[in-house]
Design a protein around this motif. Structure first.
Motif, PDB file in Angstrom:
ATOM      1  N   LEU A 242       0.831  -1.200   0.000  1.00 21.96           N
ATOM      2  CA  LEU A 242       0.000   0.000   0.000  1.00 21.96           C
ATOM      3  C   LEU A 242       0.871   1.257   0.000  1.00 21.96           C
ATOM      4  CD1 LEU A 242      -2.787   1.270   0.058  1.00 21.96           C
ATOM      5  CD2 LEU A 242      -2.800   1.028   2.551  1.00 21.96           C
ATOM      6  N   PHE A 243       1.913   1.251   0.834  1.00 24.04           N
ATOM      7  CA  PHE A 243       2.800   2.412   0.873  1.00 24.04           C
ATOM      8  C   PHE A 243       3.577   2.566  -0.428  1.00 24.04           C
ATOM      9  CE2 PHE A 243       6.960   4.320   1.571  1.00 24.04           C
ATOM     10  CZ  PHE A 243       6.575   5.574   2.011  1.00 24.04           C
ATOM     11  N   HIS A 244       4.093   1.450  -0.960  1.00 26.43           N
ATOM     12  CA  HIS A 244       4.873   1.514  -2.196  1.00 26.43           C
ATOM     13  C   HIS A 244       4.055   2.097  -3.349  1.00 26.43           C
ATOM     14  CE1 HIS A 244       8.229  -0.864  -0.541  1.00 26.43           C
ATOM     15  NE2 HIS A 244       8.883  -0.488  -1.625  1.00 26.43           N
ATOM     16  N   PHE A 245       2.768   1.782  -3.387  1.00 26.68           N
ATOM     17  CA  PHE A 245       1.930   2.309  -4.468  1.00 26.68           C
ATOM     18  C   PHE A 245       1.951   3.835  -4.467  1.00 26.68           C
ATOM     19  CE2 PHE A 245      -1.839   3.561  -6.739  1.00 26.68           C
ATOM     20  CZ  PHE A 245      -1.909   2.650  -7.778  1.00 26.68           C
ATOM     21  N   GLY A 246       1.741   4.423  -3.289  1.00 24.63           N
ATOM     22  CA  GLY A 246       1.782   5.875  -3.191  1.00 24.63           C
ATOM     23  C   GLY A 246       3.179   6.433  -3.413  1.00 24.63           C
ATOM     24  N   GLY A 250       4.413   8.892  -7.169  1.00 22.72           N
ATOM     25  CA  GLY A 250       4.943  10.243  -7.204  1.00 22.72           C
ATOM     26  C   GLY A 250       6.182  10.416  -8.063  1.00 22.72           C
ATOM     27  N   TRP A 251       6.855   9.331  -8.447  1.00 20.01           N
ATOM     28  CA  TRP A 251       8.133   9.460  -9.146  1.00 20.01           C
ATOM     29  C   TRP A 251       8.044  10.224 -10.462  1.00 20.01           C
ATOM     30  CZ3 TRP A 251      10.268   3.780  -8.280  1.00 20.01           C
ATOM     31  CH2 TRP A 251      10.512   3.602  -6.914  1.00 20.01           C
ATOM     32  N   PRO A 252       7.134   9.872 -11.401  1.00 20.58           N
ATOM     33  CA  PRO A 252       7.064  10.666 -12.636  1.00 20.58           C
ATOM     34  C   PRO A 252       6.566  12.090 -12.376  1.00 20.58           C
ATOM     35  CG  PRO A 252       5.238   9.110 -12.558  1.00 20.58           C
ATOM     36  CD  PRO A 252       6.153   8.773 -11.415  1.00 20.58           C
ATOM     37  N   LEU A 253       5.755  12.249 -11.338  1.00 19.79           N
ATOM     38  CA  LEU A 253       5.252  13.588 -11.008  1.00 19.79           C
ATOM     39  C   LEU A 253       6.399  14.491 -10.551  1.00 19.79           C
ATOM     40  CD1 LEU A 253       2.002  12.641  -9.016  1.00 19.79           C
ATOM     41  CD2 LEU A 253       2.249  13.117 -11.470  1.00 19.79           C
ATOM     42  N   THR A 368       3.193  -2.966  -8.294  1.00 25.82           N
ATOM     43  CA  THR A 368       2.772  -1.587  -7.997  1.00 25.82           C
ATOM     44  C   THR A 368       3.580  -0.594  -8.821  1.00 25.82           C
ATOM     45  OG1 THR A 368       4.278  -1.377  -6.091  1.00 25.82           O
ATOM     46  CG2 THR A 368       2.064  -2.210  -5.649  1.00 25.82           C
ATOM     47  N   LEU A 369       4.884  -0.910  -9.036  1.00 22.98           N
ATOM     48  CA  LEU A 369       5.724  -0.011  -9.833  1.00 22.98           C
ATOM     49  C   LEU A 369       5.274   0.050 -11.286  1.00 22.98           C
ATOM     50  CD1 LEU A 369       8.203   1.788 -10.196  1.00 22.98           C
ATOM     51  CD2 LEU A 369       9.607  -0.273 -10.409  1.00 22.98           C
ATOM     52  N   ALA A 370       4.754  -1.060 -11.795  1.00 23.28           N
ATOM     53  CA  ALA A 370       4.288  -1.084 -13.181  1.00 23.28           C
ATOM     54  C   ALA A 370       3.007  -0.283 -13.368  1.00 23.28           C
ATOM     55  CB  ALA A 370       4.067  -2.537 -13.621  1.00 23.28           C
ATOM     56  N   ILE A 371       2.237  -0.129 -12.295  1.00 25.76           N
ATOM     57  CA  ILE A 371       0.922   0.523 -12.389  1.00 25.76           C
ATOM     58  C   ILE A 371       0.939   1.958 -11.868  1.00 25.76           C
ATOM     59  CG2 ILE A 371      -1.492   0.401 -11.627  1.00 25.76           C
ATOM     60  CD1 ILE A 371      -1.052  -2.639 -11.279  1.00 25.76           C
ATOM     61  N   ALA A 372       1.560   2.149 -10.705  1.00 26.51           N
ATOM     62  CA  ALA A 372       1.455   3.425  -9.990  1.00 26.51           C
ATOM     63  C   ALA A 372       1.922   4.640 -10.798  1.00 26.51           C
ATOM     64  CB  ALA A 372       2.212   3.333  -8.660  1.00 26.51           C
ATOM     65  N   PRO A 373       3.089   4.608 -11.470  1.00 29.22           N
ATOM     66  CA  PRO A 373       3.512   5.801 -12.230  1.00 29.22           C
ATOM     67  C   PRO A 373       2.531   6.176 -13.336  1.00 29.22           C
ATOM     68  CG  PRO A 373       5.368   4.317 -11.893  1.00 29.22           C
ATOM     69  CD  PRO A 373       4.138   3.568 -11.486  1.00 29.22           C
ATOM     70  N   LEU A 374       1.942   5.176 -13.998  1.00 26.02           N
ATOM     71  CA  LEU A 374       0.980   5.463 -15.065  1.00 26.02           C
ATOM     72  C   LEU A 374      -0.283   6.115 -14.508  1.00 26.02           C
ATOM     73  CD1 LEU A 374       1.312   2.138 -17.106  1.00 26.02           C
ATOM     74  CD2 LEU A 374       2.304   4.371 -17.658  1.00 26.02           C
ATOM     75  N   ILE A 375      -0.706   5.629 -13.329  1.00 29.06           N
ATOM     76  CA  ILE A 375      -1.884   6.229 -12.682  1.00 29.06           C
ATOM     77  C   ILE A 375      -1.562   7.656 -12.247  1.00 29.06           C
ATOM     78  CG2 ILE A 375      -3.375   6.105 -10.640  1.00 29.06           C
ATOM     79  CD1 ILE A 375      -3.344   3.086 -10.918  1.00 29.06           C
ATOM     80  N   GLY A 376      -0.354   7.861 -11.736  1.00 31.57           N
ATOM     81  CA  GLY A 376       0.063   9.212 -11.341  1.00 31.57           C
ATOM     82  C   GLY A 376      -0.004  10.180 -12.511  1.00 31.57           C
ATOM     83  N   THR A 392      -1.194  11.775  -4.387  1.00 32.20           N
ATOM     84  CA  THR A 392      -0.062  10.906  -4.051  1.00 32.20           C
ATOM     85  C   THR A 392       0.249  10.965  -2.561  1.00 32.20           C
ATOM     86  OG1 THR A 392       0.914  11.230  -6.239  1.00 32.20           O
ATOM     87  CG2 THR A 392       2.383  10.457  -4.506  1.00 32.20           C
ATOM     88  N   SER A 393       0.222  12.164  -2.017  1.00 30.44           N
ATOM     89  CA  SER A 393       0.481  12.336  -0.589  1.00 30.44           C
ATOM     90  C   SER A 393      -0.561  11.590   0.240  1.00 30.44           C
ATOM     91  CB  SER A 393       0.469  13.825  -0.230  1.00 30.44           C
ATOM     92  OG  SER A 393       0.759  14.006   1.142  1.00 30.44           O
ATOM     93  N   ALA A 394      -1.819  11.681  -0.165  1.00 24.98           N
ATOM     94  CA  ALA A 394      -2.899  11.007   0.571  1.00 24.98           C
ATOM     95  C   ALA A 394      -2.691   9.494   0.580  1.00 24.98           C
ATOM     96  CB  ALA A 394      -4.247  11.357  -0.060  1.00 24.98           C
ATOM     97  N   LEU A 395      -2.280   8.935  -0.556  1.00 24.38           N
ATOM     98  CA  LEU A 395      -2.053   7.490  -0.636  1.00 24.38           C
ATOM     99  C   LEU A 395      -0.846   7.066   0.200  1.00 24.38           C
ATOM    100  CD1 LEU A 395      -2.841   6.770  -4.393  1.00 24.38           C
ATOM    101  CD2 LEU A 395      -4.102   5.963  -2.395  1.00 24.38           C
ATOM    102  N   ARG A 396       0.196   7.893   0.185  1.00 24.02           N
ATOM    103  CA  ARG A 396       1.371   7.587   1.015  1.00 24.02           C
ATOM    104  C   ARG A 396       1.008   7.623   2.501  1.00 24.02           C
ATOM    105  NH1 ARG A 396       6.905  10.404  -1.267  1.00 24.02           N
ATOM    106  NH2 ARG A 396       6.846   9.589  -3.389  1.00 24.02           N
TER     107      ARG A 396
END
Length: 424
Positions: A242-246, A250-253, A368-376, A392-396
């Motif tokens: 859950l934490f890794h997703f948030g 944020g990385w591409p952002l 999560t890494l494959a999905i999260a940046p695209l969602i961001g 992103t902050s809320a998810l983290r």
């Protein structure tokens, strides 16, 4: 003088020495081959979709390669030698990035991204295996010291090499000249990587009760059944994912905000990275003390909460100067999370299935890494960059909240156990 410094840093533990030297050279390789890769991509004509793929594709590759690679290493005659083969491959592949500028300009950005993603095939396997190997070369009470010293010295190396690389890159404003500099750095990283692997080969597994630790290689199905029936591991895994997703969202952002919105060039990226690294260096001893005094469960809850605030700090930074000043908080909490994640993982793994436990964690965080940046990036397109940073902050913070719940629950269980023992 040099021997006194070695004794002060490593004591008489040769494994800590070589583990640290390996980490220093790993850092030099990473900065030279990947530290400015996002700006390299920008100079080749990359845009937002390329930034998203740049962050997401490595995770997608790792999903399908980490566990098979780990099994291959486990079943090899020598874990260390098989691990070394994957390290050699991972040090060679960045040379392909250096060849991209020789291709047709139209395809350079997408080819660069595809190669960068494929690089994670050997890197995810070697990095995950080295995490597991950390458990082989250090006793549990040594791990906090080993991780702290390695990370602290690695950050000093990152600080130094980032300043040097940033200065060299700032000497020219001609796009073609800077691209040639990137190519030279990548070749240099390959040469340094050969010595890095040499230090890895010098690491020796610990001896316990005068018997060298050897683990049988259980079958995949049996391993998976065993680790997913281990409540402590499963609880940590759920919190971590859950934490890794948030975290990864944020990385591409951050890349987009620094380069596209605030106009950061190589020099500004260097200043930002150097200040963040400096505060990481200064804070590793603090985190080591916190771990020893309060344990990993408290530390990871505290550190991840601080990282949950990082995207908010970015959103509130209207210029590069302000963003740079925010790196003090970013560096401090990133250092704590880096140490606490790996230490916590090793602490909760069932010892007999530790290799597979680490591999499963790496594979699922790759999902999560494959999905999260695209969602961001998708959220950024809908509600603009600041809004995406707040999401992103809320998810983290949600991820941190479950770590806090895990810590509070452990306190309650500990108190209950003490009460039961007193009643007996």
């Amino acid at each position: 003088m040099l021997k006194k410094l070695e004794r002060m840093l490593f004591g008489n533990n040769q494994n800590i020495k070589y583990y640290t030297l390996n980490g220093i050279l790993f850092t030099l390789v990473t900065v030279l081959s990947k530290g400015y890769a996002i700006k390299f991509l920008d100079r080749l004509g990359g845009d937002d979709i390329h930034y998203s793929l740049f962050n997401a594709l490595p995770g997608f590759i790792a999903i399908f390669t980490t566990i098979p690679g780990i099994l291959m290493i486990q079943r090899g005659k020598s874990k260390r030698k098989t691990l070394g083969i994957f390290f050699y491959i991972s040090r060679f592949m960045p040379l392909l990035l250096a060849a991209v500028p020789f291709l047709d300009k139209k395809i350079q950005p997408i080819v660069f991204v595809l190669i960068y993603g494929l690089m994670n095939f050997p890197e995810s396997i070697s990095a995950t295996s080295l995490q597991d190997y950390t458990g082989d070369i250090f006793l549990p009470h040594e791990r906090a010291d080993a991780l702290s010293v390695r990370n602290q010295m690695s950050q000093i190396a990152q600080l130094t090499i980032s300043i040097l690389v940033g200065f060299i890159l700032s000497l020219s404003s001609v796009n073609r000249t800077v691209i040639i500099m990137y190519q030279v750095f990548i070749v240099l990283s390959f040469l340094i990587g050969l010595k890095e692997i040499n230090y890895m080969y010098k690491l020796d597994p610990i001896e316990k009760d005068d018997i060298k630790i050897r683990r049988k290689v259980p079958k995949l199905k049996k391993s998976l059944r065993a680790i997913f029936s281990h409540r402590e591991y499963v609880g940590f895994l759920a919190c971590s994912l859950l934490f890794h997703f948030g975290w990864q969202m944020g990385w591409p952002l951050f890349n987009s905000y620094q380069i596209k919105y605030l106009g950061a060039n190589e020099m500004w990226l260097t200043i930002i990275n150097v200040l963040s690294s400096l505060f990481m260096v200064l804070s590793f001893p603090i985190w080591k003390k916190i771990i020893k005094k309060r344990d990993y469960k408290f530390t990871i809850a505290f550190a991840t909460f601080g990282m949950g605030l990082t995207p908010i700090l970015y959103a509130l930074s209207g210029n590069l100067v302000m963003l740079t000043l925010m790196q003090s908080a970013t560096g401090f909490f990133t250092a704590g999370t880096t140490v606490a994640i790996l230490g916590s993982l090793l602490a909760v793994c069932p010892d007999e299935y530790r290799t597979m436990s680490v591999a499963v964690h790496a594979t699922l965080t790759s999902v999560t890494l494959a999905i999260a940046p695209l969602i961001g990036t998708y959220i950024q397109e809908i509600i603009h960059i600041q809004g995406a940073l707040y999401v992103t902050s809320a998810l983290r913070l949600l991820g941190s909240a479950v770590f806090i719940y895990r810590f509070m629950r452990s306190l309650k269980n500990s108190h209950t156990s003490k009460t039961e023992r007193k009643n007996k």
